[in-house]
Design a protein around this motif. Structure first.
Motif, PDB file in Angstrom:
ATOM      1  N   THR A 183       4.485  -7.931  -3.702  1.00 41.66           N
ATOM      2  CA  THR A 183       5.083  -6.765  -3.031  1.00 41.66           C
ATOM      3  C   THR A 183       4.063  -6.050  -2.143  1.00 41.66           C
ATOM      4  N   PHE A 184       2.800  -6.115  -2.515  1.00 40.73           N
ATOM      5  CA  PHE A 184       1.733  -5.612  -1.642  1.00 40.73           C
ATOM      6  C   PHE A 184       1.713  -6.398  -0.340  1.00 40.73           C
ATOM      7  N   ARG A 185       1.782  -7.717  -0.458  1.00 44.24           N
ATOM      8  CA  ARG A 185       1.793  -8.565   0.738  1.00 44.24           C
ATOM      9  C   ARG A 185       2.999  -8.255   1.612  1.00 44.24           C
ATOM     10  N   LYS A 186       4.166  -8.186   0.993  1.00 40.45           N
ATOM     11  CA  LYS A 186       5.378  -7.892   1.758  1.00 40.45           C
ATOM     12  C   LYS A 186       5.273  -6.553   2.482  1.00 40.45           C
ATOM     13  N   ALA A 187       4.721  -5.557   1.792  1.00 43.47           N
ATOM     14  CA  ALA A 187       4.639  -4.216   2.377  1.00 43.47           C
ATOM     15  C   ALA A 187       3.752  -4.202   3.618  1.00 43.47           C
ATOM     16  N   ILE A 188       2.585  -4.823   3.550  1.00 40.61           N
ATOM     17  CA  ILE A 188       1.674  -4.730   4.694  1.00 40.61           C
ATOM     18  C   ILE A 188       2.138  -5.576   5.874  1.00 40.61           C
ATOM     19  N   PHE A 189       2.927  -6.637   5.588  1.00 34.06           N
ATOM     20  CA  PHE A 189       3.438  -7.475   6.674  1.00 34.06           C
ATOM     21  C   PHE A 189       4.838  -7.053   7.144  1.00 34.06           C
ATOM     22  N   GLY A 190       5.389  -6.021   6.519  1.00 35.29           N
ATOM     23  CA  GLY A 190       6.666  -5.492   6.974  1.00 35.29           C
ATOM     24  C   GLY A 190       7.874  -6.299   6.561  1.00 35.29           C
ATOM     25  N   GLU A 191       7.755  -7.063   5.487  1.00 34.76           N
ATOM     26  CA  GLU A 191       8.909  -7.801   4.981  1.00 34.76           C
ATOM     27  C   GLU A 191       9.796  -6.876   4.145  1.00 34.76           C
ATOM     28  N   SER A 192      11.041  -7.276   3.959  1.00 33.99           N
ATOM     29  CA  SER A 192      12.008  -6.438   3.270  1.00 33.99           C
ATOM     30  C   SER A 192      11.584  -6.166   1.831  1.00 33.99           C
ATOM     31  N   LEU A 193      11.676  -4.898   1.417  1.00 35.40           N
ATOM     32  CA  LEU A 193      11.368  -4.504   0.047  1.00 35.40           C
ATOM     33  C   LEU A 193      12.598  -3.898  -0.603  1.00 35.40           C
ATOM     34  N   SER A 194      12.979  -4.435  -1.754  1.00 38.96           N
ATOM     35  CA  SER A 194      14.073  -3.848  -2.530  1.00 38.96           C
ATOM     36  C   SER A 194      13.840  -4.154  -4.002  1.00 38.96           C
ATOM     37  N   TYR A 195      14.299  -3.251  -4.857  1.00 43.76           N
ATOM     38  CA  TYR A 195      14.064  -3.399  -6.292  1.00 43.76           C
ATOM     39  C   TYR A 195      15.331  -3.095  -7.081  1.00 43.76           C
ATOM     40  N   SER A 196      15.519  -3.854  -8.146  1.00 42.84           N
ATOM     41  CA  SER A 196      16.555  -3.561  -9.136  1.00 42.84           C
ATOM     42  C   SER A 196      15.840  -3.132 -10.407  1.00 42.84           C
TER      43      SER A 196
END
Length: 339
Positions: A183-196
């Protein structure tokens, strides 16, 4: 002109210009709530690793692992000159820690600033930071815990930031913290973040779309009354904590409440409450119930079980970015909009 006509005109003017004034205030609030999003990273970009808080004694392995991790994603790393310095409790003097952070903020070739660790000390350098060069090229600030002080500063200056793992999180083997890293990687590269999130009977149901703000509860409480105490109007407040007694948690929440922190809040998201200490006099209820008791007078949704904070599973959150926040007893969902 009759008295009735004059009174009618006066009434119309008050209503009309009053509406204009209210509209202008609302527009100002909306503008203030729109934060600047730094550019997401791409392969070839450079990340500065700095230590703004506690010492990094015997932590060279984690810094080296951080460099390897960034390299595996096609990113370059530069290490602050004073990262491994020691000045009593801190990673160097206030001046040294400030200098590393300021240089990273100023450097046009730096795309993100990753804090090496938390602990304590970031608040001591806040007022010395100059945003002149940073404003010309905004960059992501990344970290959690004591880094909440810097997140608050970024927020009041008008920038989004990322609440996520730090270099010292890599004291655990990568395979033991897969979601933390991914999720760190996704956040810095601007990929979609969602959580259940796992459901909880303590959840207070509701639906709202609003930006998330916040971080470590102790830091948020310590900044009350300062110019880096964030405005929570229309926002979802995220909190996490470690190593506190329940009565300490209650005291800090009561302080926020008395300061009006929750009056215009859109929701509350509860992260990890790690290693809560046992007092000689039992508190008498769960930490969840303690929180609900403080917030019983408010109607916004409240969700527990966000895996973010001082546990191994520490998932990234954009601070200042809108999320669709759906809270139910069985499950809650968080979806960041417009990544």
């Amino acid at each position: 002109m009759s008295k009735i006509s004059i009174l009618s005109l006066m009434f119309f003017a008050v209503v009309f210009f009053g509406k204009l004034n209210i509209s202008a205030q609302n527009n100002a609030t909306n503008t203030a709530n729109t934060l600047i999003q730094p550019p997401y990273l791409k392969p070839g970009d450079t990340v500065a690793i700095v230590a703004t808080s506690g010492i990094l004694k015997n932590r060279t392995d984690e810094i080296n692992k951080a460099k390897v991790l960034l390299s595996s994603w096609g990113l370059h790393a530069v290490i602050g000159k004073h990262v491994f310095n020691q000045n009593n409790h801190f990673a160097g003097t206030d001046a040294e820690r400030w200098k590393d952070l300021q240089e990273a903020m100023n450097a046009p070739n730096i795309s993100a600033i990753w804090c090496a660790r938390g602990g304590y000390g970031a608040v001591r350098i806040l007022d010395k930071l100059d945003f002149t060069k940073f404003n010309e090229k905004p960059k992501w600030l990344i970290g959690f815990s004591d880094i909440t002080a810097l997140h608050n500063l970024m927020h009041v200056k008008g920038y989004e930031s990322i609440h996520a793992m730090m270099c010292t999180s890599l004291q655990d083997e990568n395979e033991n913290i897969p979601e933390t890293i991914e999720t760190f990687r996704k956040a810095i590269f601007g990929e979609s973040l969602s959580y259940s999130l796992n459901g909880s009977n303590y959840n207070k149901e509701g639906l709202v779309t609003a930006p998330i703000v916040g971080g470590n509860l102790s830091l948020l409480a310590s900044m009350l009354g300062s110019d880096t105490s964030i405005d929570t109007t229309g926002k979802i407040l995220f909190i996490e904590e470690i190593g506190e007694y329940k009565y300490h948690i209650d005291r800090m929440l009561q302080s926020l409440k008395r300061a009006g922190y929750f009056d215009q809040c859109a929701g509350v998201l509860i992260g990890d409450m790690t290693r809560v200490k046992r007092n000689t006099t039992p508190w008498g209820s769960s930490t969840e119930q303690l929180i609900l008791d403080v917030l019983k007078d408010y109607n916004f949704p409240i969700a527990f079980n966000m895996p973010a904070g001082h546990e191994k599973d520490n998932r990234a959150l954009y601070l200042g970015k809108n999320v669709e926040f759906v809270v139910k007893k069985e499950q809650s969902t968080i979806k960041f909009t417009n990544p």
